[in-house]
Enzyme design. Structure first.
Site, PDB file in Angstrom:
ATOM      1  N   ARG A   1       7.933   9.711 -12.617  1.00  0.00           N
ATOM      2  CA  ARG A   1       8.061   9.138 -11.271  1.00  0.00           C
ATOM      3  C   ARG A   1       8.586  10.185 -10.281  1.00  0.00           C
ATOM      4  O   ARG A   1       8.373  10.076  -9.079  1.00  0.00           O
ATOM      5  CB  ARG A   1       8.943   7.884 -11.283  1.00  0.00           C
ATOM      6  CG  ARG A   1       9.117   7.242  -9.890  1.00  0.00           C
ATOM      7  CD  ARG A   1       9.427   5.752  -9.944  1.00  0.00           C
ATOM      8  NE  ARG A   1      10.445   5.421 -10.901  1.00  0.00           N
ATOM      9  CZ  ARG A   1      11.765   5.627 -10.710  1.00  0.00           C
ATOM     10  NH1 ARG A   1      12.196   6.143  -9.584  1.00  0.00           N
ATOM     11  NH2 ARG A   1      12.620   5.313 -11.658  1.00  0.00           N
TER      12      ARG A   1
ATOM     13  N   ASP B   1      -5.524   8.476   9.122  1.00  0.00           N
ATOM     14  CA  ASP B   1      -6.221   8.134   7.880  1.00  0.00           C
ATOM     15  C   ASP B   1      -7.611   8.752   7.981  1.00  0.00           C
ATOM     16  O   ASP B   1      -8.429   8.354   8.802  1.00  0.00           O
ATOM     17  CB  ASP B   1      -6.306   6.605   7.741  1.00  0.00           C
ATOM     18  CG  ASP B   1      -6.970   6.166   6.441  1.00  0.00           C
ATOM     19  OD1 ASP B   1      -7.790   6.929   5.895  1.00  0.00           O
ATOM     20  OD2 ASP B   1      -6.683   5.039   5.975  1.00  0.00           O
TER      21      ASP B   1
ATOM     22  N   LYS C   1     -11.777   6.734  -2.746  1.00  0.00           N
ATOM     23  CA  LYS C   1     -13.100   6.849  -2.134  1.00  0.00           C
ATOM     24  C   LYS C   1     -13.697   8.230  -2.437  1.00  0.00           C
ATOM     25  O   LYS C   1     -13.943   8.529  -3.580  1.00  0.00           O
ATOM     26  CB  LYS C   1     -12.993   6.561  -0.638  1.00  0.00           C
ATOM     27  CG  LYS C   1     -12.127   5.325  -0.305  1.00  0.00           C
ATOM     28  CD  LYS C   1     -12.723   4.028  -0.801  1.00  0.00           C
ATOM     29  CE  LYS C   1     -11.739   2.856  -0.771  1.00  0.00           C
ATOM     30  NZ  LYS C   1     -11.110   2.590   0.516  1.00  0.00           N
TER      31      LYS C   1
ATOM     32  N   TYR D   1      -8.055   0.052   8.726  1.00  0.00           N
ATOM     33  CA  TYR D   1      -8.350  -0.581   7.442  1.00  0.00           C
ATOM     34  C   TYR D   1      -7.530  -1.873   7.282  1.00  0.00           C
ATOM     35  O   TYR D   1      -6.369  -1.928   7.701  1.00  0.00           O
ATOM     36  CB  TYR D   1      -8.015   0.417   6.326  1.00  0.00           C
ATOM     37  CG  TYR D   1      -8.254  -0.115   4.953  1.00  0.00           C
ATOM     38  CD1 TYR D   1      -9.549  -0.230   4.444  1.00  0.00           C
ATOM     39  CD2 TYR D   1      -7.193  -0.512   4.144  1.00  0.00           C
ATOM     40  CE1 TYR D   1      -9.771  -0.736   3.178  1.00  0.00           C
ATOM     41  CE2 TYR D   1      -7.409  -1.018   2.871  1.00  0.00           C
ATOM     42  CZ  TYR D   1      -8.699  -1.127   2.401  1.00  0.00           C
ATOM     43  OH  TYR D   1      -8.917  -1.625   1.157  1.00  0.00           O
TER      44      TYR D   1
HETATM   45  C1  LIG Z   1      -9.895   1.924   0.912  1.00  0.00           C
HETATM   46  C2  LIG Z   1      -9.152   2.391   2.086  1.00  0.00           C
HETATM   47  C3  LIG Z   1      -7.749   2.348   2.132  1.00  0.00           C
HETATM   48  C4  LIG Z   1      -6.921   1.756   1.014  1.00  0.00           C
HETATM   49  O1  LIG Z   1      -7.042   2.510  -0.151  1.00  0.00           O
HETATM   50  P1  LIG Z   1      -6.863   1.904  -1.629  1.00  0.00           P
HETATM   51  O2  LIG Z   1      -7.083   3.106  -2.481  1.00  0.00           O
HETATM   52  O3  LIG Z   1      -7.892   0.830  -1.793  1.00  0.00           O
HETATM   53  O4  LIG Z   1      -5.481   1.367  -1.716  1.00  0.00           O
HETATM   54  C5  LIG Z   1      -7.113   2.851   3.249  1.00  0.00           C
HETATM   55  N1  LIG Z   1      -7.811   3.349   4.279  1.00  0.00           N
HETATM   56  C6  LIG Z   1      -9.154   3.396   4.280  1.00  0.00           C
HETATM   57  C7  LIG Z   1      -9.864   3.952   5.457  1.00  0.00           C
HETATM   58  C8  LIG Z   1      -9.871   2.918   3.191  1.00  0.00           C
HETATM   59  O5  LIG Z   1     -11.211   2.961   3.198  1.00  0.00           O
END
Ligand SMILES: *Cc1c(COP(=O)(O)O)cnc(C)c1O
Length: 399
Positions: free
Chosen positions: A62, A187, A212, A115
């Site tokens: 951790r 993001d 992603k 998101y």
């Molecule tokens: C999928 C996504 C998230 C969240 O990510 P997780 O890995 O599903 O927790 C945050 N921001 C964007 C733009 C996303 O596409």
């Protein structure tokens, strides 16, 4: 003779090589996986020195782990940042980054079309702790400027944003942040460092759902944030308290995924462009939303700010909600699924799925019609994706 200048390694090279530990013992080419929760030290004093950061080493996963550390060093190099911190999911990264910045009574500004999970952090979680949240359409810098005030702690944006692929002017947001003394956060999940590097435009913190494109194969959940060493120290502190640490094997899968990020994103970009151009010329399509098309409202900005336009696009079917579902359900190459950034192509109808919790009025406010379809192009052959869209729009029955 001119001296050869020391050139920075190319992006694709960094994807393959940056951060990988050197295995002096066996020469392992793939990075080893340290699948362990705890690490033994030589003695009590050595253990204390490792915990205090007075000597190199690891103590408890951790706190840190060599496999996860390799991933962090790699992503920091790709984004051109000082350091990075990995998390168990994109949302673990988002929540830790936001909570590292704010306390009761603070004021923050967030983009309207972030998101869904991020929306909940700002609109459900933060108000419970007395943080005041202003929402803006961040494609309009005048709105960001009007909402930000001296003492605003955080300006939070996402570009390109889901599902209309709106593009935010990062240099503009960074300048507003500097003026009021706010931390700026972006993001960059949809763009990846292959297409855009927000730190180059003055943004303070860039974060990703590594679930992603970075992971890239729809087989792992992860998140990562890149910032200064000082901010990453605060994030590590948050991580130890909140506990959303990445499992070492998951870190290894993301590391492996990133090795092919350079060529993969080039194919995602090309496939999305081919689909966008095909759809833009189709009689049953009312509109196509893709930053790579000259018709996109922020196309010129996207050209300045991005090296490629990404693998996600959306379009509006000329028809009812039901007719739109029928088009999605006829797709064969595109699987009907949420998420994006995988080698497999995915499609969904936001109004009927990801945005179904919003009222029709709220959906209208953010421009999501019932006839909207989002496509996340994978890396299959472009002709096959276009053929699939053609047959689905043509209205023939599913075989
Ligand atoms: C999928 C996504 C998230 C969240 O990510 P997780 O890995 O599903 O927790 C945050 N921001 C964007 C733009 C996303 O596409």
């Amino acid at each position: 003779m001119a001296k050869r200048s020391k050139r920075q390694l190319g992006f694709a090279t960094q994807c393959v090589r940056a951060g990988d530990p050197v295995d002096d013992q066996w020469g392992s080419v793939a990075p080893p996986i340290y699948q362990t929760s705890t690490f033994a030290s030589a003695d009590t004093r050595a253990q204390w020195e490792i915990i205090e950061g007075k000597r190199p080493g690891h103590c408890y996963t951790r706190y840190s782990n060599p496999t996860t550390r390799g991933l962090e060093v790699k992503v920091a190099a790709l984004e051109g940042g000082e350091d990075a911190v990995a998390f168990a999911s994109g949302m673990a990264a988002v929540s830790a980054c936001v909570l590292a910045c704010v306390k009761a009574g603070d004021h923050v500004v967030v983009q309207r079309d972030v998101y869904g999970g991020t929306f909940e952090v700002f609109h459900r979680l933060l108000p419970r702790f007395g943080v005041k949240v202003a929402t803006v359409n961040a494609t309009d810098l005048a709105q960001v400027r009007a909402a930000a005030r001296r003492g605003t702690k955080l300006l939070y944006v996402e570009t390109p944003a889901n599902p209309l692929l709106s593009v935010v002017d990062l240099a503009g947001v960074a300048a507003i942040g500097r003026k009021v003394g706010a931390t700026t956060m972006c993001d960059s999940t949809f763009a990846t460092p292959a297409n855009c590097r927000p730190l180059e435009f003055g943004i303070d913190v860039v974060l990703h759902s590594a679930t992603k494109y970075l992971g890239g194969h729809a087989d792992v959940m992860a998140g990562v944030a890149v910032a200064t060493t000082a901010f990453c120290d605060r994030l590590e502190d948050m991580l130890r308290i909140l506990g959303g640490v990445l499992d070492p094997f998951a870190a290894w899968l993301v590391t492996r995924g990133i090795k092919s990020l350079g060529p993969r994103v080039a194919v995602h970009n090309a496939n999305a462009m081919a689909c966008a151009e095909f759809l833009a010329g189709h009689s049953r399509v009312r509109a196509v939303h893709y930053p790579g098309l000259p018709s996109h409202p922020q196309h010129e900005l996207a050209k300045r700010q991005m090296r490629g336009f990404g693998g996600v696009l959306s379009f509006e079917v000329d028809g009812t909600a039901r007719a739109t579902s029928a088009v999605v359900d006829r797709l064969r190459m595109f699987r009907v699924a949420p998420s994006l950034g995988a080698v497999e192509s995915l499609a969904l109808q936001p109004a009927a799925t990801t945005h179904s919790k919003l009222s029709p009025r709220e959906r209208k406010a953010v421009g999501i019609r019932d006839s909207l379809v989002r496509l996340a192009c994978g890396i299959e052959s472009a002709e096959d994706l276009v053929d699939d869209l053609r047959q689905a729009l043509g209205g023939r029955r599913r075989r």
